[in-house]
Design a protein around this motif. Sequence first.
Motif, PDB file in Angstrom:
ATOM      1  N   UNK A  84     -55.413  -0.639 -10.065  1.00  0.00           N
ATOM      2  CA  UNK A  84     -54.633  -1.871  -9.960  1.00  0.00           C
ATOM      3  C   UNK A  84     -55.299  -2.855  -9.008  1.00  0.00           C
ATOM      4  N   UNK A  85     -55.786  -2.351  -7.868  1.00  0.00           N
ATOM      5  CA  UNK A  85     -56.485  -3.220  -6.916  1.00  0.00           C
ATOM      6  C   UNK A  85     -57.729  -3.820  -7.543  1.00  0.00           C
ATOM      7  N   UNK A  86     -58.432  -3.004  -8.345  1.00  0.00           N
ATOM      8  CA  UNK A  86     -59.614  -3.512  -9.049  1.00  0.00           C
ATOM      9  C   UNK A  86     -59.258  -4.619 -10.026  1.00  0.00           C
ATOM     10  N   UNK A  87     -58.192  -4.417 -10.798  1.00  0.00           N
ATOM     11  CA  UNK A  87     -57.736  -5.452 -11.734  1.00  0.00           C
ATOM     12  C   UNK A  87     -57.283  -6.700 -10.986  1.00  0.00           C
ATOM     13  N   UNK A  88     -56.671  -6.492  -9.815  1.00  0.00           N
ATOM     14  CA  UNK A  88     -56.216  -7.611  -8.999  1.00  0.00           C
ATOM     15  C   UNK A  88     -57.400  -8.459  -8.538  1.00  0.00           C
ATOM     16  N   UNK A  89     -58.459  -7.817  -8.083  1.00  0.00           N
ATOM     17  CA  UNK A  89     -59.664  -8.538  -7.665  1.00  0.00           C
ATOM     18  C   UNK A  89     -60.253  -9.329  -8.825  1.00  0.00           C
ATOM     19  N   UNK A  90     -60.305  -8.693  -9.991  1.00  0.00           N
ATOM     20  CA  UNK A  90     -60.862  -9.363 -11.186  1.00  0.00           C
ATOM     21  C   UNK A  90     -60.038 -10.593 -11.540  1.00  0.00           C
ATOM     22  N   UNK A  91     -58.708 -10.443 -11.484  1.00  0.00           N
ATOM     23  CA  UNK A  91     -57.826 -11.566 -11.825  1.00  0.00           C
ATOM     24  C   UNK A  91     -57.966 -12.710 -10.824  1.00  0.00           C
ATOM     25  N   UNK A  92     -58.123 -12.374  -9.540  1.00  0.00           N
ATOM     26  CA  UNK A  92     -58.304 -13.410  -8.521  1.00  0.00           C
ATOM     27  C   UNK A  92     -59.602 -14.175  -8.767  1.00  0.00           C
ATOM     28  N   UNK A  93     -60.671 -13.442  -9.102  1.00  0.00           N
ATOM     29  CA  UNK A  93     -61.954 -14.091  -9.402  1.00  0.00           C
ATOM     30  C   UNK A  93     -61.827 -14.975 -10.639  1.00  0.00           C
ATOM     31  N   UNK A  94     -61.176 -14.464 -11.680  1.00  0.00           N
ATOM     32  CA  UNK A  94     -60.989 -15.246 -12.903  1.00  0.00           C
ATOM     33  C   UNK A  94     -60.168 -16.508 -12.636  1.00  0.00           C
ATOM     34  N   UNK A  95     -59.111 -16.358 -11.861  1.00  0.00           N
ATOM     35  CA  UNK A  95     -58.262 -17.505 -11.547  1.00  0.00           C
ATOM     36  C   UNK A  95     -59.026 -18.541 -10.734  1.00  0.00           C
ATOM     37  N   UNK A  96     -59.836 -18.073  -9.781  1.00  0.00           N
ATOM     38  CA  UNK A  96     -60.633 -18.989  -8.959  1.00  0.00           C
ATOM     39  C   UNK A  96     -61.617 -19.779  -9.824  1.00  0.00           C
ATOM     40  N   UNK A 100     -61.660 -23.773 -10.587  1.00  0.00           N
ATOM     41  CA  UNK A 100     -62.865 -24.549 -10.271  1.00  0.00           C
ATOM     42  C   UNK A 100     -63.292 -25.413 -11.459  1.00  0.00           C
ATOM     43  N   UNK A 101     -63.289 -24.830 -12.660  1.00  0.00           N
ATOM     44  CA  UNK A 101     -63.743 -25.585 -13.832  1.00  0.00           C
ATOM     45  C   UNK A 101     -62.666 -26.520 -14.379  1.00  0.00           C
ATOM     46  N   UNK A 102     -61.400 -26.081 -14.348  1.00  0.00           N
ATOM     47  CA  UNK A 102     -60.341 -26.942 -14.868  1.00  0.00           C
ATOM     48  C   UNK A 102     -60.128 -28.161 -13.976  1.00  0.00           C
ATOM     49  N   UNK A 103     -60.285 -27.977 -12.661  1.00  0.00           N
ATOM     50  CA  UNK A 103     -60.097 -29.097 -11.735  1.00  0.00           C
ATOM     51  C   UNK A 103     -61.372 -29.917 -11.557  1.00  0.00           C
ATOM     52  N   UNK A 242     -48.477 -21.557  -5.550  1.00  0.00           N
ATOM     53  CA  UNK A 242     -47.598 -20.969  -6.558  1.00  0.00           C
ATOM     54  C   UNK A 242     -47.600 -21.794  -7.843  1.00  0.00           C
ATOM     55  N   UNK A 243     -47.669 -23.123  -7.701  1.00  0.00           N
ATOM     56  CA  UNK A 243     -47.719 -23.994  -8.877  1.00  0.00           C
ATOM     57  C   UNK A 243     -48.985 -23.739  -9.689  1.00  0.00           C
ATOM     58  N   UNK A 244     -50.125 -23.562  -9.010  1.00  0.00           N
ATOM     59  CA  UNK A 244     -51.387 -23.269  -9.699  1.00  0.00           C
ATOM     60  C   UNK A 244     -51.285 -21.946 -10.456  1.00  0.00           C
ATOM     61  N   UNK A 245     -50.742 -20.920  -9.778  1.00  0.00           N
ATOM     62  CA  UNK A 245     -50.624 -19.612 -10.414  1.00  0.00           C
ATOM     63  C   UNK A 245     -49.641 -19.638 -11.581  1.00  0.00           C
ATOM     64  N   UNK A 246     -48.599 -20.440 -11.472  1.00  0.00           N
ATOM     65  CA  UNK A 246     -47.640 -20.569 -12.579  1.00  0.00           C
ATOM     66  C   UNK A 246     -48.309 -21.201 -13.799  1.00  0.00           C
ATOM     67  N   UNK A 247     -49.148 -22.207 -13.541  1.00  0.00           N
ATOM     68  CA  UNK A 247     -49.863 -22.857 -14.643  1.00  0.00           C
ATOM     69  C   UNK A 247     -50.790 -21.854 -15.319  1.00  0.00           C
TER      70      UNK A 247
END
Length: 564
Positions: A84-96, A100-103, A242-247
């Motif tokens: 789960x921690x590994x998936x969490x790290x991957x998701x944080x990297x993906x979200x970052x 970066x690209x969407x903004x 939280x707004x970014x994560x909701x989007x």
Amino acid sequence: MSKWLLYIETFFLGCMALLLLIMTIFELHIPLLRATEAYKNWRFTLTTMRVMLGIYGTLLVILTFTSMLFIRRGRSLTKETLDFIGFLKIEIVKTTKWVYYRAQLESSGKVLLMLLIAGIGIRCFFLSQPIRYDEADTFFNFATRDIYHLFHYTRPNNHVLHTLLVRLSTLFFGNSVVAIRIPAFIAGILTIPMTFIVARLFTGKTTSGFIACTLVAIYPYLILYNTLARGYSLVILLSLMMAVLMYRLAEHPNKIQCFLISLITATGLLVIPVFVYPAAGLWLWGIGMLLLRRQPLSRILRDVIYPSFFMTFALTVFMYTPTIIASNGTELITSNIFVTPLGRDEFQAALGKHFQDITTIFAQGIHPAGVLSFLILTTTGMVFLILKRHWYSVILLPTLFLALSFLLLTSRAVPFPRIWTYLFPFLFILCDTGITCITEKGRRFLPLLACGVAFIASLHFMSTQVTEKYREGGYFPEAPALVDILHKEIKPGERVYALTPANLPLHYYWWQRGTPHEAEPAKEEPFLREFFIVKVNHYDLEDFDMSHNAEPYFSLGNARVYVD
């Protein structure tokens, strides 16, 4: 690996569960505490401590049986947690990367840096303003004391997570006013780029975000709370995160993203319980976006709402455990002693006055033409989003206000106006949208305009000392100058008396000087002087019971000093 080796995990969890349950049943925590110096504080919380030990012991029992079931299926709870921690790290990297690209941060970096410099500059200017009553209260009664008082929620002034950050800040940087305010200052600075990111997600336009950032950087009320040791800057920053994560959740729904949002929600509640206002509005917005993407309501309930509610509840209880114990339950945490439920008629009258106060306070320091322009541009932005069918952005403010209204009406308690500061970045983003739709062809002009306005407004607000217009938080700017004067006048054994809101700011500056002004008069000198400090329009000399023979000594600003 042998299955028997995996059962070490189960054995460990079982032992921990057994230990906690034995401590609960036989109240072993009492003799353990009695053997420590901390017992004098924690002795009032023994029953609550026992309940919490029982709850965690029961949870460990459940985890023990869960571990056994996992092992029988060839897995382990430890392995599942690490995965789960590994998936969490991957998701944080993906979200970052997604942010970066969407903004389109790379193409806007230079302008954003200039706006950050303007925002940092004006906040640095006001960072050393005289300490206010609420800040001094947080510092003396919570942040500088033992671990019990760090978590003791006797009143809402203890914004727990912010208090912990103040403790860390003062440990590293000393006890100056600037050091006390560093956590709020950093959160305020980070709000600027976060506003830019949310603005870009709103419209996807390359001209979006600059004006919103400018408004966040120079808006006086935000500058005030970014330079005061209070938790509201953290609330604003966490609301934007939280707004970014909701989007992101609306576009890529998954349980890892739900966990991240639940973590932000629990963290915000640890700062101030009233984070429930932005959290409720943003969760309602997230559900609205999922419905707009034609996700079935049953799937939203099953995959998003139910797991998110459970994770938010569990994380909040876990984070609040020390506070629940130190506060001897949840009553003080869930009820604000300064904001109490009112009757229907009283509530309606108080609500009307509340909105008048909001209008007055939030517009202070702003020219009426600026307020009018803001309202026009905000309305234009909403119309533009409706015409362009940016429905995600259209429903954000309505959902925020809907959740806010529901919570107000159900609680029938009128909060302080500063609670609504989390709305400003979202309103500024809407204003930004209005400007960008008007200046559709001004791609080169808009960043230059934003930078120019930011630097000119910063200089103007610094020259006019704009934060002095706000009297919130127990404003007593005469405190440092009074201490400088009285420090040369007062002899050992003499006393200085002051009432709220003058007493704690004065105490802070006396404390910095190490002057024992509150020592009792020596017996051989019974007729030493006593000084009484009055804050005009807050209290009078008559409010001191022992000041009958006091005479005027000198005046300084709104302070009057009397001597007996």
